[in-house]
Design an enzyme around this catalytic site. Structure first.
Site, short mmCIF file in Angstrom:
data_model
loop_
_atom_site.label_atom_id
_atom_site.label_comp_id
_atom_site.label_asym_id
_atom_site.label_seq_id
_atom_site.Cartn_x
_atom_site.Cartn_y
_atom_site.Cartn_z
N CYS A 38 0.72 -1.24 -0.16
CA CYS A 38 -0.12 0.04 0.05
C CYS A 38 0.80 1.28 0.16
O CYS A 38 0.49 2.29 -0.61
CB CYS A 38 -1.03 0.15 1.26
SG CYS A 38 -0.05 0.02 2.68
N HIS A 66 -1.82 1.87 7.01
CA HIS A 66 -2.17 1.47 5.49
C HIS A 66 -2.08 2.80 4.76
O HIS A 66 -2.67 3.84 5.15
CB HIS A 66 -3.77 0.83 5.50
CG HIS A 66 -4.11 0.75 4.33
ND1 HIS A 66 -3.45 -0.29 3.26
CD2 HIS A 66 -5.36 1.21 3.37
CE1 HIS A 66 -4.34 -0.25 2.28
NE2 HIS A 66 -5.14 0.52 2.30
N ASN A 124 -8.44 3.72 -2.48
CA ASN A 124 -7.79 2.50 -1.84
C ASN A 124 -6.87 1.54 -2.84
O ASN A 124 -7.14 2.11 -4.25
CB ASN A 124 -8.82 1.70 -1.16
CG ASN A 124 -8.27 0.86 -0.01
OD1 ASN A 124 -7.11 0.62 0.11
ND2 ASN A 124 -9.08 0.32 0.95
#
EC number: 3.4.22.-
Length: 371
Positions: free
Chosen positions: A168, A304, A324
């Site tokens: 990520c 994240h 995301n």
């Protein structure tokens, strides 16, 4: 009489199957339909289990799930049923957001974290993120747009999927660079996360990394390759061929960190360019988010990396538009509306704690109108 009894049994069995099938159709949750899991008052445990099993089989087909053994499938069904009950109960509370049976519905919260949390919360070796720029510090004369969505300006590439690689940190860095490059050059180029995974040795590839270190690598190592030159593999690989003459690497001049715990500064920054943020995505609500303005359970254990590509207001609730890297079947086609302007200065899920943005060709705030 025997024939009559048999016919009656067949009729009753058909009714049960039809009832379960209807329940399955009305309960399977996805980002592409309007059906949701709803609480069934007075529902008996046995009927719930039967419906859940049918829903699980349908969900497996939709998401291409195949398990190695019957025992593993049974274990996943048990987790799926538990998540289904959680979704049912939460959605019955009439919240500002909804949960759904997305691709992570067969994972426990611990398993979800093991494959999805790749942002290293520790500071870089030079502690660069401890210092911040006042470039986007707000002042009394600021007039910012009520809403911003960089997707509408063509500055956001399609939603990507990090897969089982805890990368990520690379996706969030790349997303911000892609956006700024479009703003400055007018060209939207899909850039390579794999380039960072393979070549940015100060980070740990699929083992996790820091966005600040990724920015520094791009600055000091000839820019960032395109996805065409360096396609994503979701695996650690060998660094090679990234500086070929025919490669069209995208450069940045530097990066800056926003003042910590300042949602107003984050808003001003996002009005000018997509911004990298590190959030805490370790709640069950985050895992199973489907739609709406998310204001659910969230801590500040940053783990994240995401990209903030806009902000707005829905039904009186302010939100951030968060891109995301878990594919377009999670959330609202890969995005989350995360509550903005909450009482905690850190922002929901710590979104204002550790945000940063790239710089390119002396790009500055006076080049973009915010009125």
């Amino acid at each position: 009489m025997g024939y009559a009894k048999s016919a009656m049994l067949i009729f009753l069995l058909a009714l049960v199957i039809a009832s379960c099938a209807t329940a399955m159709d009305m309960s399977v949750v996805s980002s592409n339909d309007n059906h949701h899991v709803t609480a069934g008052p007075g529902r008996r445990q046995g009927i719930f289990d039967a419906e859940a099993t049918l829903m699980f089989e349908s969900w497996m087909v939709k998401h291409g799930k195949v398990y190695d053994s019957v025992a593993e499938k049974e274990r996943r069904l048990t987790i799926f049923e538990d998540n289904l009950r959680f979704i049912t109960n939460r959605n019955a509370e009439n919240l500002s957001y909804r949960l759904g049976l997305n691709r992570f519905a067969d994972l426990s919260l611990h398993e979800y974290g093991e494959i999805c949390h790749g942002a290293d919360p520790r500071p870089p070796r030079n502690h660069v993120f401890m210092t911040s720029s006042n470039r986007y510090k707000t002042s009394d004369g600021d007039v910012l747009p009520k809403s911003v969505d960089w997707r509408n300006e063509g500055a956001v590439t399609e939603v990507k999927d990090q897969g089982l690689c805890r990368s990520c940190w690379a996706f969030s860095t790349v997303g911000a660079v892609e956006g700024l490059n479009k703003i400055v050059t007018g060209e939207l180029v899909t850039l390579s996360e794999q380039d960072l995974i393979n070549c940015n040795k100060e980070n740990n590839g699929c083992g996790g990394g820091k966005v600040e270190t990724a920015y520094e690598f791009i600055m000091n190592n000839g820019g960032l390759g395109t996805d065409n030159d360096y396609p994503y593999k979701a695996l650690n690989g060998v660094c090679e061929g990234r500086l070929k003459e025919d490669n069209k690497n995208v450069m940045i001049d530097g990066y800056e960190n926003l003042p910590a715990n300042d949602e107003a500064a984050l808003m001003k920054a996002v009005a000018h360019q997509p911004v990298t943020a590190v959030v805490d995505s370790s709640s069950r609500e985050f895992q199973l988010y489907e739609s709406g303005v998310f204001d659910g359970t969230c801590g500040t254990n940053l783990n994240h990396g995401v990209v903030v590509v806009g902000y707005g207001t829905e039904n009186g609730r302010d939100y951030w538009i968060v891109k995301n890297s878990r594919g377009d079947t999670w959330g609202e086609a890969g995005y989350m509306k995360m509550a903005r302007n909450i009482a905690n200065p850190r922002g929901l899920c710590g979104i204002a704690m550790r945000a940063s943005y790239p710089l390119k060709n002396s790009f500055s705030t006076d080049k973009v109108s915010v009125a």
